[in-house]
Design a protein around this motif. Structure first.
Motif, PDB file in Angstrom:
ATOM      1  N   SER A 101      -2.101   5.390  12.013  1.00 16.94           N
ATOM      2  CA  SER A 101      -0.962   5.984  11.249  1.00 16.94           C
ATOM      3  C   SER A 101      -1.369   6.397  10.039  1.00 16.94           C
ATOM      4  N   PRO A 102      -0.878   7.721   9.489  1.00 15.31           N
ATOM      5  CA  PRO A 102      -1.440   8.044   8.273  1.00 15.31           C
ATOM      6  C   PRO A 102      -1.120   7.242   7.048  1.00 15.31           C
ATOM      7  N   ARG A 103      -0.394   5.988   7.226  1.00 14.49           N
ATOM      8  CA  ARG A 103       0.048   5.072   6.170  1.00 14.49           C
ATOM      9  C   ARG A 103      -0.811   3.785   6.321  1.00 14.49           C
ATOM     10  N   THR A 104      -1.877   4.039   7.222  1.00 15.88           N
ATOM     11  CA  THR A 104      -2.931   2.863   7.078  1.00 15.88           C
ATOM     12  C   THR A 104      -4.229   3.025   6.571  1.00 15.88           C
ATOM     13  N   VAL A 155      -9.221   3.429  -2.224  1.00 18.30           N
ATOM     14  CA  VAL A 155      -9.152   3.220  -3.606  1.00 18.30           C
ATOM     15  C   VAL A 155      -7.786   2.492  -3.679  1.00 18.30           C
ATOM     16  N   VAL A 156      -7.461   1.279  -4.224  1.00 18.58           N
ATOM     17  CA  VAL A 156      -6.314   0.699  -4.762  1.00 18.58           C
ATOM     18  C   VAL A 156      -5.695   0.889  -6.089  1.00 18.58           C
ATOM     19  N   LEU A 157      -4.631   1.757  -6.138  1.00 16.03           N
ATOM     20  CA  LEU A 157      -4.370   2.319  -7.437  1.00 16.03           C
ATOM     21  C   LEU A 157      -2.932   1.607  -7.957  1.00 16.03           C
ATOM     22  N   GLY A 195      -5.307  10.731   1.139  1.00 18.75           N
ATOM     23  CA  GLY A 195      -5.783  10.175   2.287  1.00 18.75           C
ATOM     24  C   GLY A 195      -6.656   8.854   2.024  1.00 18.75           C
ATOM     25  N   ASN A 196      -6.801   8.822   0.839  1.00 17.40           N
ATOM     26  CA  ASN A 196      -7.835   7.904   0.311  1.00 17.40           C
ATOM     27  C   ASN A 196      -7.435   6.728  -0.470  1.00 17.40           C
ATOM     28  N   VAL A 197      -6.159   6.579  -0.596  1.00 11.61           N
ATOM     29  CA  VAL A 197      -5.275   5.732  -1.753  1.00 11.61           C
ATOM     30  C   VAL A 197      -4.294   4.830  -1.120  1.00 11.61           C
ATOM     31  N   LEU A 198      -4.382   3.645  -1.766  1.00  6.54           N
ATOM     32  CA  LEU A 198      -3.336   2.654  -1.509  1.00  6.54           C
ATOM     33  C   LEU A 198      -2.611   2.411  -2.829  1.00  6.54           C
ATOM     34  N   PRO A 243       0.048   3.952   2.124  1.00  4.27           N
ATOM     35  CA  PRO A 243       0.514   2.463   2.157  1.00  4.27           C
ATOM     36  C   PRO A 243       0.953   2.216   0.840  1.00  4.27           C
ATOM     37  N   ILE A 244       2.152   1.190   0.763  1.00  4.51           N
ATOM     38  CA  ILE A 244       2.608   0.924  -0.747  1.00  4.51           C
ATOM     39  C   ILE A 244       2.445  -0.660  -0.724  1.00  4.51           C
TER      40      ILE A 244
END
Length: 311
Positions: A7-10, A157-159, A179-182, A213-214
């Protein structure tokens, strides 16, 4: 990064997929609550591993870069006596030898570790280790040079988004690449008051960033609001942890002690199991109460364990 075919949210944190439909990723934020003592850091790793956390997180700074020059010689009272602020910053900072020991201990305990680099040199330092991700502290969200450097590593990267406006968050996501970030909702007060947690921002971010993802990074006291964040859909939660909230240090009061951490992880797992998939069904366990209590069978008698069709 987003795993192929997912999923794009993973996102992948190491080999762990994180996002909707996957177990909540629980991180114990050690930060600098170790106060520069390696044994304390290892004890905090043990507490997180014993509680069932997926990872622990540290903070990594190059003191001469991250400390304003006019603050270097300002004296500060510390547990080690009165010292200049720059000496204090060095006193609570771990070097490569300490992180090698931490890395080895985490592997032995089966728990991941990563860190928040506060400057570009610290990114290069952390890249010496096979960390599953990098974290951007809320205070660093506007540091484009740091964000570009983190993007170049190719790691997730967790932001954290505390102390930041929607426009600043949008810009940071554009610099990092969506596409690289949470993203983690956060309120940057230590400790944060319940009235300022505004947990519904989790839904706001989910709507604003449908392919991201949030998660939630909490700085409050108590555990119930972090559980509420999970109920609202946070796929990653982070809480500061300490051996004793009475220890010296600015983050200790907003941290969770080992007993509370174990309860938090336990209850996160209960909440995520209880959330289910949203499909209304009749469970086998309901059949006996149905036969005992329902006087009128109704128009449709559904099969046990199957979804009830809309009519």
């Amino acid at each position: 990064m987003t795993p192929t075919g997912a999923s794009p949210r993973t996102r992948l944190l190491g080999d762990r997929p994180v996002g909707p439909g996957h177990p909540v990723y629980v991180t114990g934020e050690i930060g600098i609550n170790h106060n520069g003592d390696l044994d304390t850091a290892l004890a905090l790793v043990d507490a997180a591993a014993d509680a069932g956390c997926d990872a622990v997180k540290f903070q990594k700074r190059t003191p001469e870069i991250c400390t304003p020059r006019d603050q270097w010689e300002v004296e500060r009272d510390t547990p080690w006596g009165r010292m200049s602020y720059i000496d204090y910053r060095h006193r609570v900072e771990f070097g490569e030898d300490e992180y090698r020991t931490i890395d080895r201990h985490c592997r032995e305990r089966g728990i991941a570790w990563f860190a928040s680099p506060w400057d570009v040199e610290s990114v290069a330092f952390l890249e010496k280790f096979d960390v599953p991700a990098h974290k951007v502290a809320s205070a660093s969200l506007t540091d484009d040079e740091l964000l570009r450097t983190l993007r170049s590593t190719g790691r997730t990267v967790v932001l954290s988004t505390g102390m930041s406006t929607p426009a600043q968050i949008r810009h940071a996501v554009e610099v990092l690449g969506s596409g690289n970030v949470l993203l983690c909702h956060a309120t940057s007060t230590y400790p944060a008051r319940a009235a300022e947690l505004n947990l519904r921002v989790i839904h706001t971010l989910q709507a604003e960033y449908p392919n991201v993802p949030i998660g939630y990074s909490g700085h409050e006291t108590g555990l119930q609001t972090t559980l509420a964040a999970v109920a609202l859909g946070a796929c990653l939660v982070e809480r500061h942890i300490t051996l004793d909230r009475a220890m010296w240090g600015s983050d200790q009061a907003a941290s969770v002690e080992p007993g509370g951490l174990a309860r938090l992880v336990r209850d996160v797992r209960v909440v995520e199991e209880a959330l289910g998939d949203g499909i209304k069904r009749v469970y086998d366990s309901e059949l006996a109460p149905m036969r005992k209590l329902r006087r009128v069978a109704g128009v449709v008698e559904p099969s046990a364990g199957r979804a009830v069709a809309a009519v």
